[in-house]
Every structure is written in structure tokens, then in C-alpha cells.
Scaffold this motif. Structure first.
Motif: not given
Length: 347
Positions: A32-35, A60-64, A66-74, A91-93
Motif C-alpha cells: 500500500s502506498n496511500t497516505g 499529499p495522498l501517497i507515502d512514497n 519515489i516508488t510510485f514514480e518508478a512503477v509509473a515509469n516502468r 490501501g491501494m498499491n
């Protein structure tokens, strides 16, 4: 022996590196990466947004980030950003979030009430969809569109029937206008058209009369009766003499639609405007406000009676006293005037 230690060391380092990479992939994609604390969060991605804009919106809505950017780029998201309104649930990843932003543009409910001018309508809609008030007003006033659809500067307001509609948040100004034109056409069923024909009124005239009824009474159940008074006047060639049209004419002449007028004075009745139904016969050239469906149907299904006059009922606020004769009307009116004077309503 020394060589074996080196080999085992390299193997262990490799295993550690692989484990670290696996953990990074797992935490980036599946954790999960929601904040936020609510069950869901609403994200609005504007047309033409860059990936950095999306990150700023999500920060303002996610915890990390950097990991979101990595997955989005991938997943190739930065090259395929879609505008719209998206809902992220708690709870969304990162994988879920990217998939949501790529393909789940959720419609929103757009509603508007009885505005007096297109300017007011444009401002109200601009608070609900992406299009700004200037572009909306330009689309509504577009002369080519008005000519092609049979409207003009006076009747254009009548095309927008107050209701609640579903729109995509990123709908353009032209898209909003065109959709309301479609809704207008759907509203005018064959049954409504036949009822308008039966009272010898065009669609525009029905809307203009309905706008007066709308302004005269807030009581939905009273609208067919008020409409019946005006239909009776039209049938006998009387002036409508509707105070709301005088108020509108005054606002229009003075270019001040913010003024509040509670009482029409005799001097106001002399305003030279086609909207002043004390001077000009028939219905005004356009609606003095957007009538809602109950007012429109109140005209089309007007109450058949012998009333020609009505005045506010000071013993039952919100309703009116109706009269068949001018003599009876004067009695009712005198009671109203006494109440107005006693309560200091001068303007």
C-alpha cells in the motif's frame, strides 16, 4: 580455500542484492502506498498535465512518491497521461494507482439552479468542471452555434434546463454546451410539444412564461395556478403585468444584477424595455431566469380557472391570494400594501 571464500562471498552478495531488489520491487508494486485516512481520495488531472504535475497532485495522498514514480515509469504512464477525475481508495498499491489513473476516469454530478444570466451559469459550472467561466461563456454565446440551433441572445438561457447531469470533469466548454443542447431536445418530448401547441405558445415562449412563474412563487404546488392566471391574461389580450419582469428590466437597464429589489415602485413600471410586461404585450423576448422543470410543466399543465389576479398572501407567507375580479384583487392588494408599509419594505 581463499578462492572458495571469495566465491561464497560473491554468491552471498548476489543473494543479498537479489533479495534487496526483490524487496524493492515488492514494496514498490504490491505494498500500500496511500497516505490518507479517508476511505477514498479524489484526484483531478488537468488537460495537458505533465508527469511532474501528476506527482504534485498525488504528493499529499501517497507515502512514497519515489516508488510510485518508478512503477509509473516502468508501466509507461508518463507518456500516456489522461486528464480527468479519478478515485484512489485507501490501501491501494502503486500498481493499482497507476492503473486507475490510466483508465478509470469517473464521471461527476454537475448541477445548476435558476440563474438569471449566462454569466452566472458559466461561473457556477466552472466551479464543477475543468472548463473556466470565460470559455464556457464564449461557447454559450457563440453566434454560429446560436444561429444553427435556432436560439438568439435573448432565448439562449432557455436551453439550459436546471437539473443534475453526469459529466466527465475534463469536459470542454463546447462539450458542456453541446450536451445541454442534447438534453434540451430530449426534454421537449412530443407530449410537451403538443401541450405547448395547444396553448398557442412556442417552446421559447413557454420557457419565458415559466421563468415568470418561477420568480412569482417558490411553492411548486402553486405554479400551475399562477401559470393559469397568465394564460388567462394572454387569451384575453391583457398585459401580463408581472413584477419580476420589471425587476429584470431594471437590472438589465442599469447593468446591475447584484441589486436586491423587494418592492416594485410605480416609477419602475415606466422602464422602456421589451422585458417590461407592464408596457409590452405578450411574453418577454426571453426568459428572465432559467425556469426549472416544475415551472415549465406548470405552464404546460396550467390550472384551468377564472382567476386573473393574485397578490402575496401575508397571512400564509410563500403563497398568494387569487381573485377573479379587479375589485376583489384591490381588496387583497390593500391588505398586502398595509403589511408592506407596516414592515418598512420600501425597495
Amino acid at each position: 580455500m581463499y578462492l572458495k571464500k571469495i566465491i561464497w562471498g560473491i554468491v552471498l552478495l548476489g543473494l543479498v542484492a537479489m533479495a534487496a531488489f526483490a524487496y524493492f520491487v515488492y514494496s514498490s508494486v504490491f505494498v500500500s502506498n496511500t497516505g490518507f485516512n479517508n476511505e477514498e481520495a479524489h484526484v483531478y488531472i488537468a488537460t495537458g498535465s505533465r508527469f511532474s504535475d501528476v506527482i504534485d497532485e498525488l504528493r499529499p495522498l501517497i507515502d512514497n512518491p519515489i516508488t510510485f514514480e518508478a512503477v509509473a515509469n516502468r508501466k509507461g504512464y508518463p507518456a500516456n497521461i489522461k486528464p480527468g477525475h479519478f478515485i484512489i481508495t485507501k490501501g491501494m498499491n502503486n500498481n493499482d494507482i497507476v492503473n486507475t489513473l490510466r483508465s478509470k476516469n469517473i464521471p461527476i454530478k454537475v448541477k445548476f439552479n435558476n440563474q438569471e444570466r449566462l454569466e452566472n451559469l458559466a461561473g457556477q459550472i466552472a466551479n464543477q468542471i475543468e472548463a473556466d467561466s470565460i470559455s464556457l461563456l464564449e461557447a454559450m454565446r457563440d453566434t454560429t452555434f446560436l444561429k444553427d440551433t435556432g436560439f438568439n441572445e435573448h432565448t439562449a438561457l432557455g436551453m439550459y434546463i436546471p437539473n443534475t447531469y453526469e459529466f466527465y470533469w475534463n469536459t470542454s466548454a463546447e462539450g458542456f454546451r453541446n450536451r445541454l443542447r442534447t438534453e434540451y431536445n430530449a426534454f421537449w418530448t412530443e407530449e410537451r410539444l403538443q401541450k405547448a401547441k395547444a396553448i398557442n405558445l412556442t417552446k421559447d415562449q413557454v420557457l419565458s412564461l415559466a421563468a415568470i412563474v418561477q420568480k412569482e412563487t417558490a411553492k411548486v404546488e402553486e405554479r400551475p395556478r399562477v401559470a393559469g392566471v397568465y394564460i388567462n391574461r394572454l387569451k384575453t389580450g391583457m398585459l401580463l403585468q408581472a413584477d419580476p419582469t420589471v425587476i429584470y428590466a431594471k437590472k438589465r437597464a442599469e447593468k446591475d444584477f447584484d441589486q436586491i429589489i423587494k418592492r416594485v415602485l410605480y416609477v419602475d413600471l415606466e422602464i422602456d424595455s421589451p422585458y417590461n410586461t407592464y408596457k409590452y404585450p405578450g411574453v418577454p423576448p426571453g426568459p428572465i431566469a432559467m425556469p426549472d422543470i416544475t415551472s415549465i410543466d406548470g405552464v404546460l399543465n396550467y390550472e384551468k380557472h377564472d382567476y386573473y389576479y393574485f397578490v402575496a398572501d401575508v397571512t400564509n407567507f410563500g403563497y398568494h391570494k387569487f381573485a377573479k375580479t379587479y375589485a376583489q384583487h384591490n381588496v387583497n392588494k390593500a391588505e398586502y400594501v398595509r403589511w408592506v408599509n407596516a414592515n418598512g419594505v420600501n425597495r
